[in-house]
Design a protein around this motif. Structure first.
Motif, mmCIF file in Angstrom:
data_model
loop_
_atom_site.group_PDB
_atom_site.id
_atom_site.type_symbol
_atom_site.label_atom_id
_atom_site.label_comp_id
_atom_site.label_asym_id
_atom_site.label_seq_id
_atom_site.Cartn_x
_atom_site.Cartn_y
_atom_site.Cartn_z
ATOM 1 N N ARG A 1 55.974 77.047 21.037
ATOM 2 C CA ARG A 1 56.706 75.915 21.606
ATOM 3 C C ARG A 1 56.226 74.557 21.109
ATOM 4 N N ASP A 2 54.933 74.426 20.807
ATOM 5 C CA ASP A 2 54.445 73.099 20.399
ATOM 6 C C ASP A 2 54.845 72.744 18.974
ATOM 7 N N TYR B 1 50.931 62.988 20.897
ATOM 8 C CA TYR B 1 50.065 63.637 21.897
ATOM 9 C C TYR B 1 50.534 63.319 23.317
ATOM 10 N N TYR B 2 50.880 62.081 23.572
ATOM 11 C CA TYR B 2 51.263 61.669 24.919
ATOM 12 C C TYR B 2 52.748 61.889 25.225
ATOM 13 N N ASP B 3 53.503 62.411 24.264
ATOM 14 C CA ASP B 3 54.920 62.680 24.482
ATOM 15 C C ASP B 3 55.090 63.623 25.683
ATOM 16 N N ALA C 1 51.587 71.508 26.509
ATOM 17 C CA ALA C 1 50.117 71.502 26.416
ATOM 18 C C ALA C 1 49.473 72.159 27.638
ATOM 19 N N GLU C 2 50.182 72.179 28.754
ATOM 20 C CA GLU C 2 49.644 72.861 29.935
ATOM 21 C C GLU C 2 49.406 74.340 29.664
ATOM 22 N N ILE C 3 50.213 74.943 28.796
ATOM 23 C CA ILE C 3 49.992 76.350 28.417
ATOM 24 C C ILE C 3 48.651 76.478 27.711
ATOM 25 N N ARG C 4 48.377 75.548 26.778
ATOM 26 C CA ARG C 4 47.091 75.573 26.064
ATOM 27 C C ARG C 4 45.944 75.379 27.036
ATOM 28 N N ARG C 5 46.080 74.432 27.915
ATOM 29 C CA ARG C 5 45.006 74.148 28.876
ATOM 30 C C ARG C 5 44.711 75.351 29.762
ATOM 31 N N ALA C 6 45.741 76.145 30.072
ATOM 32 C CA ALA C 6 45.558 77.315 30.926
ATOM 33 C C ALA C 6 45.066 78.533 30.151
ATOM 34 N N SER C 7 45.263 78.545 28.825
ATOM 35 C CA SER C 7 44.939 79.749 28.054
ATOM 36 C C SER C 7 43.836 79.543 27.020
ATOM 37 N N ASP D 1 40.045 76.939 25.982
ATOM 38 C CA ASP D 1 39.167 75.783 26.119
ATOM 39 C C ASP D 1 39.383 74.955 24.858
ATOM 40 N N SER D 2 39.517 73.654 25.012
ATOM 41 C CA SER D 2 39.807 72.862 23.822
ATOM 42 C C SER D 2 39.283 71.441 23.933
ATOM 43 N N VAL D 3 39.058 70.865 22.767
ATOM 44 C CA VAL D 3 38.764 69.447 22.606
ATOM 45 C C VAL D 3 39.824 68.922 21.653
ATOM 46 N N ILE D 4 40.517 67.865 22.056
ATOM 47 C CA ILE D 4 41.555 67.268 21.225
ATOM 48 C C ILE D 4 41.130 65.844 20.906
#
Length: 96
Positions: free
Chosen positions: A24-25, A69-71, A78-84, A86-89
């Motif tokens: 999706r991203d 990024y802020y779109d 991005a909530e999918i990434r945050r839930a699945s 660990d990340s640093v952007i």
């Protein structure tokens, strides 16, 4: 004008859910001017510690990277990434 970049360092914690984020991203960011330079792939860490996966996305400018990024549409996905994962952007301005 210097280009802008979104750099992500990611360790996937839910491999079943994460592919939905990638699916999706991609079109959202490409429609906002993204060019994927690095997306996963083989890597080595000769010094220090880091996450397992690395992503570098190029944009025409720092402002374009920041806007992408802020779109709101991207932030929803991005909530999918945050839930699945660990990340640093990181948002970075390149040089000419």
């Amino acid at each position: 004008m210097p280009k802008g970049y979104i750099i992500g360092h990611i360790t996937v914690t839910d491999p079943d859910a994460y592919p939905e984020y990638v699916r999706r991203d991609t079109p959202i960011l490409q429609n906002l001017g993204a060019k994927f330079i690095v997306r996963g792939g083989r890597s080595e860490v000769p010094e220090g510690e880091t996450f397992e996966r690395h992503v570098v996305i190029e944009f025409p400018s720092f402002e374009a990277a920041k806007a992408a990024y802020y779109d709101p549409e991207y932030q929803e996905v991005a909530e999918i990434r945050r839930a699945s994962a660990d990340s640093v952007i990181i948002l970075v301005e390149g040089h000419e």
